[in-house]
Design a protein around this motif. Structure first.
Motif, mmCIF file in Angstrom:
data_model
loop_
_atom_site.group_PDB
_atom_site.id
_atom_site.type_symbol
_atom_site.label_atom_id
_atom_site.label_comp_id
_atom_site.label_asym_id
_atom_site.label_seq_id
_atom_site.Cartn_x
_atom_site.Cartn_y
_atom_site.Cartn_z
ATOM 1 N N PRO A 143 0.839 -1.201 0.000
ATOM 2 C CA PRO A 143 0.000 0.000 0.000
ATOM 3 C C PRO A 143 0.871 1.247 0.000
ATOM 4 N N ALA A 144 0.472 2.259 -0.742
ATOM 5 C CA ALA A 144 1.248 3.499 -0.783
ATOM 6 C C ALA A 144 1.347 4.129 0.603
ATOM 7 N N SER A 145 0.334 3.881 1.425
ATOM 8 C CA SER A 145 0.318 4.456 2.773
ATOM 9 C C SER A 145 1.339 3.822 3.703
ATOM 10 N N ALA A 146 1.948 2.701 3.280
ATOM 11 C CA ALA A 146 2.928 2.018 4.134
ATOM 12 C C ALA A 146 4.238 2.780 4.229
ATOM 13 N N GLY A 147 4.478 3.690 3.295
ATOM 14 C CA GLY A 147 5.698 4.480 3.329
ATOM 15 C C GLY A 147 6.937 3.729 2.875
ATOM 16 N N ILE A 148 6.742 2.621 2.182
ATOM 17 C CA ILE A 148 7.867 1.841 1.645
ATOM 18 C C ILE A 148 8.080 2.251 0.194
ATOM 19 N N GLY A 149 9.273 2.783 -0.108
ATOM 20 C CA GLY A 149 9.490 3.364 -1.423
ATOM 21 C C GLY A 149 10.143 2.462 -2.436
ATOM 22 N N ASN A 150 10.797 1.383 -1.975
ATOM 23 C CA ASN A 150 11.468 0.498 -2.923
ATOM 24 C C ASN A 150 11.562 -0.906 -2.335
ATOM 25 N N ILE A 151 11.983 -1.864 -3.156
ATOM 26 C CA ILE A 151 12.017 -3.255 -2.738
ATOM 27 C C ILE A 151 13.012 -3.478 -1.603
#
Length: 335
Positions: A143-151
């Protein structure tokens, strides 16, 4: 000279032989005519997953054209549940006249023989392959809301937080499930698998927060990647997909050996007459190679295949060899 009376028995025998020959040949001729005329009524394509799933989309796109080729309507019927076993059994157990066939995927056609102690059908003997329809790389998303930007950030989070994360799939033993299990094994992390009856249902769990990351077919996730609700991190293929050129592979970030195609193929009861199987297979292959159908499939991020039944059978045999070691090592069981 022989009298006429002595010739009558010979003539009678000849007439009797001729009559018997006609009696034997007439049904064969009738059967040949029936086979040539097939199909004479609408057909049904069973989908072992829910509406909107990848198999459902493939079935609807391909059978629309195949029906036109055969000169009959093909109605799509969804029979989800039990990791695809319910619908796939319905295909195997259908009246073997070719009027009921369907689509299925890795789990019900290959891996479920390892995942379940007992299946109501034997994929290798009760089902005949018609054609492999499409390949599609699963897309690893959060989810975009998770704040994870890359693998890399996701992999770090998984390693630092054992058992904190849940991931969904459209069923135990599907590539969506196994590709993540292989990833977790490769990086030394743990997460909990949660099976759902279809990709849309799995996606709903991701958006609601019940699960935190997933490897799902692009048709399910890319619309939400484009509208900003999901972040695409990687594809589960050995090289970048031409249909998803901006999404890196896991190998590019140092995780080797992760390769899985969420393929979809057409099958029918193996008891269906060979000539009917061929007519059905030929129509499906022709449909898949139709430029307009191929364009529609590619618009859903699917690579059209349309190979022969023998090639499809060989590919399924290869898939069993590919996934059997992982399934046995992890002791994965169907749910």
């Amino acid at each position: 000279m022989l009298e006429a009376s002595t010739l009558l028995p010979g003539r009678a025998v000849a007439r009797r032989i001729a009559a018997l020959s006609l009696a034997v040949l007439a049904p064969l001729a009738a059967n040949a005519t029936a086979a040539d005329a097939w199909p004479t009524q609408p057909l049904k394509a069973v989908v072992p997953f829910g509406p909107g799933s990848s198999p459902d989309q493939v079935a609807r796109i391909v059978t629309e054209k195949a029906g036109a080729i055969l000169g009959q309507t093909i109605v799509v019927e969804n029979k989800p549940g039990a990791s695809g076993n319910i619908g796939t059994f319905a295909i195997a157990n259908a009246k073997p006249d070719g009027y009921t066939f369907g689509v299925s995927i890795t789990g019900p056609l290959v891996n479920n023989t390892l995942l379940f102690d007992k299946l109501p059908y034997a994929p290798a003997t009760d089902l005949a392959p018609l054609t492999l329809a499409v390949h599609q790389p699963n897309v690893l998303v959060v989810p975009a809301s998770a704040g994870i930007g890359n693998i890399g950030q996701l992999l770090d989070a998984l390693k630092k937080n054992p058992d904190k994360y849940n991931f969904p799939s459209p069923g135990a033993g599907t590539v969506s499930h196994l590709a993540v299990e292989l990833l977790l094994q490769q990086i030394g992390a743990r997460a909990t698998h949660v099976p759902y009856p279809s990709s849309p249902a799995a996606l709903t769990s991701l958006l609601s927060g019940d699960t935190q990351f997933a490897a799902l077919p692009p048709i399910a996730v890319m619309p939400m990647v484009k509208d900003g609700r999901l972040k695409a991190l990687a594809v589960t293929s050995s090289k970048r997909s031409a249909l998803l050129p901006d999404i890196p592979t896991l190998a590019e970030v140092g995780v080797q050996g992760i390769e899985g195609s969420a393929w979809i193929g057409f099958v029918v009861s193996s008891k269906t007459p060979a000539d009917v199987q061929k007519k059905l297979s030929d129509a499906l292959i022709q449909a898949i190679h139709d430029p307009e159908v191929a364009k529609r499939l590619q618009a859903q991020f699917m690579d059209p295949v349309g190979d022969t039944p023998a090639q499809f059978r060989g590919y399924m045999d290869d898939e069993l060899k590919r996934w059997e070691p992982l399934i046995k090592k992890l002791g994965i069981k169907g749910q």
